[in-house]
Design an enzyme around this catalytic site. Structure first.
Site, PDB file in Angstrom:
ATOM      1  N   SER A   7       0.862  -1.179   0.000  1.00  0.00           N
ATOM      2  CA  SER A   7       0.000   0.000   0.000  1.00  0.00           C
ATOM      3  C   SER A   7       0.904   1.236   0.000  1.00  0.00           C
ATOM      4  O   SER A   7       2.120   1.123   0.202  1.00  0.00           O
ATOM      5  CB  SER A   7      -0.875   0.000   1.248  1.00  0.00           C
ATOM      6  OG  SER A   7      -0.048   0.107   2.397  1.00  0.00           O
TER       7      SER A   7
ATOM      8  N   ASP B  54      -1.088  -1.320  -3.931  1.00  0.00           N
ATOM      9  CA  ASP B  54      -2.424  -1.647  -3.440  1.00  0.00           C
ATOM     10  C   ASP B  54      -3.134  -0.339  -3.073  1.00  0.00           C
ATOM     11  O   ASP B  54      -2.565   0.503  -2.360  1.00  0.00           O
ATOM     12  CB  ASP B  54      -2.241  -2.538  -2.193  1.00  0.00           C
ATOM     13  CG  ASP B  54      -3.512  -3.254  -1.783  1.00  0.00           C
ATOM     14  OD1 ASP B  54      -4.457  -3.323  -2.588  1.00  0.00           O
ATOM     15  OD2 ASP B  54      -3.536  -3.770  -0.642  1.00  0.00           O
TER      16      ASP B  54
ATOM     17  N   HIS C 114     -12.201  -5.787   4.352  1.00  0.00           N
ATOM     18  CA  HIS C 114     -10.826  -5.600   4.815  1.00  0.00           C
ATOM     19  C   HIS C 114     -10.694  -5.890   6.312  1.00  0.00           C
ATOM     20  O   HIS C 114     -11.640  -5.693   7.065  1.00  0.00           O
ATOM     21  CB  HIS C 114     -10.371  -4.167   4.527  1.00  0.00           C
ATOM     22  CG  HIS C 114     -10.155  -3.891   3.069  1.00  0.00           C
ATOM     23  ND1 HIS C 114     -10.770  -2.856   2.416  1.00  0.00           N
ATOM     24  CD2 HIS C 114      -9.410  -4.532   2.141  1.00  0.00           C
ATOM     25  CE1 HIS C 114     -10.390  -2.861   1.140  1.00  0.00           C
ATOM     26  NE2 HIS C 114      -9.566  -3.858   0.948  1.00  0.00           N
TER      27      HIS C 114
ATOM     28  N   ASN D 211      -6.268 -11.149  -2.809  1.00  0.00           N
ATOM     29  CA  ASN D 211      -5.401 -10.378  -1.919  1.00  0.00           C
ATOM     30  C   ASN D 211      -5.404 -10.966  -0.505  1.00  0.00           C
ATOM     31  O   ASN D 211      -6.475 -11.210   0.061  1.00  0.00           O
ATOM     32  CB  ASN D 211      -5.886  -8.933  -1.815  1.00  0.00           C
ATOM     33  CG  ASN D 211      -5.690  -8.162  -3.106  1.00  0.00           C
ATOM     34  OD1 ASN D 211      -5.208  -8.706  -4.097  1.00  0.00           O
ATOM     35  ND2 ASN D 211      -6.051  -6.889  -3.090  1.00  0.00           N
TER      36      ASN D 211
HETATM   37 ZN   LIG Z   1      -7.964  -3.909  -0.504  1.00  0.00          ZN
END
Ligand SMILES: [Zn+2]
Length: 327
Positions: free
Chosen positions: A60, A97, A193, A272
């Site tokens: 990320s 990401d 998430h 993911n």
């Molecule tokens: Zn995600």
């Protein structure tokens, strides 16, 4: 001096195009494992080399900052060299990401990422199209692949958090892909998430992913690569270990492996996994700290954490995603 048009190729990386083509044809999903540090990177590469799986190394924006944007490409270049030495090599992509701006995506592409996500899912449809297209235009000239997103996942991740989920509207996908030219699309069909994916009452089962939405999208975009975010199973064994050794993870629940297996056989080409890796490492570190309180050499707790992550990666590749022996 001319800019290097494809810096990721110098790092020994590939984009995701061929990876997804193969995954689509053979009915499996390529794992995208998030990492923040050396041990996680080592574990992901070792696990994927030992199970002969292609892999997407995923960071990320904040993970990139944590590792340091200048250091990160060198870590990944080293990881590629390590994989080569171990096995002769597996396809490795480096993916951003949840990129939230053109500037971040450009910076990543310029510094060696082979794939980027522009997540404009929290914007209006038109703004999402506009923003995603700016990244696609820049990426295409550099042979970098781009992931877009339609629909919103609930939960908390590094860059994103949302209290509620909005399922992807199948009637929007053709227009979005057509107008933006994205190479793959992340959709919202009930994954979320973080480690607390569902609030379940006692005795209640985890609700099924919305495979009906996925099937409708597959009909509208035949042969097109779909991505699932928030797809950790929140491994009960690791949650139990964490709680046994002083942690406090109450009612952490994830996506059952069987549902991920079903998704991997469909048009879902990328799954993911972030939370499960965090849990595996934390479980081992807590165990060492509890059982050997005199230990203070980082290798003595990060080493076992790394070993556990290798096991988890191999398990996912072999038993859940089906990506083992596909490299
Ligand atoms: Zn995600």
């Amino acid at each position: 001096m001319m800019d290097d048009p494809t810096p990721y190729k110098d790092l020994g990386l590939v984009n995701t195009r061929e990876m997804f083509k193969k995954a689509m044809a053979d009915g499996y999903a390529v794992p995208a494992y998030n990492f923040n540090n050396m041990e996680q990177l080592q574990a992901i590469v070792i696990g994927c080399v030992e199970s002969k799986s292609p892999v997407i190394l995923q960071v990320s924006g904040s993970a990139r900052k944590y590792a340091d944007p200048s250091l990160l490409p060198h870590m990944v270049k080293g990881a590629v060299a390590m994989a080569k030495k171990m096995s002769g090599s597996i396809p490795i992509a480096l993916h951003l990401d949840h990129g939230d701006s053109f500037e971040l995506a450009k910076d990543c592409i310029d510094s060696g990422f082979s794939s980027v996500m522009l997540d404009g899912s929290h914007h209006s449809f038109d703004e999402n199209v506009r923003l995603t297209k700016t990244v696609v235009d820049y990426a295409r000239e550099r042979d970098v692949t781009v992931e877009g997103e339609l629909g919103v996942l609930a939960g908390v991740e590094d860059e994103v958090s949302s209290a509620v989920s909005h399922y992807t509207k199948p009637e929007e996908v053709e227009e979005f892909v057509g107008k933006t030219g994205v190479d793959s699309l992340a959709i919202s069909i009930g994954t979320s998430h973080g480690a607390y994916k569902f609030k379940l009452k006692p005795g209640e089962e985890v609700p099924s992913l919305r495979f009906d939405i996925l099937e409708e999208i597959e009909k509208r975009l035949p042969g097109y690569p779909i991505v699932l975010h928030g797809a950790s199973s929140v491994t009960p064994e690791h949650v139990a270990l964490i709680n046994r050794y002083g942690g406090k993870l109450e009612s952490a629940v994830g996506i059952p492996a069987e549902q991920l297996r079903r998704a991997a056989r469909s048009a879902v080409c990328k799954i993911n996994i972030d939370s499960d890796g965090r849990l595996a490492m934390t479980a081992m570190i807590r165990q060492v700290f509890t059982e050997k309180p005199a230990e203070f050499d980082p290798r003595k707790y990060l080493g076992p954490a790394r070993d556990e992550l290798v096991k988890m990666v191999k398990h996912k590749n072999i038993n859940v995603l089906g990506s083992a022996h596909q490299a």
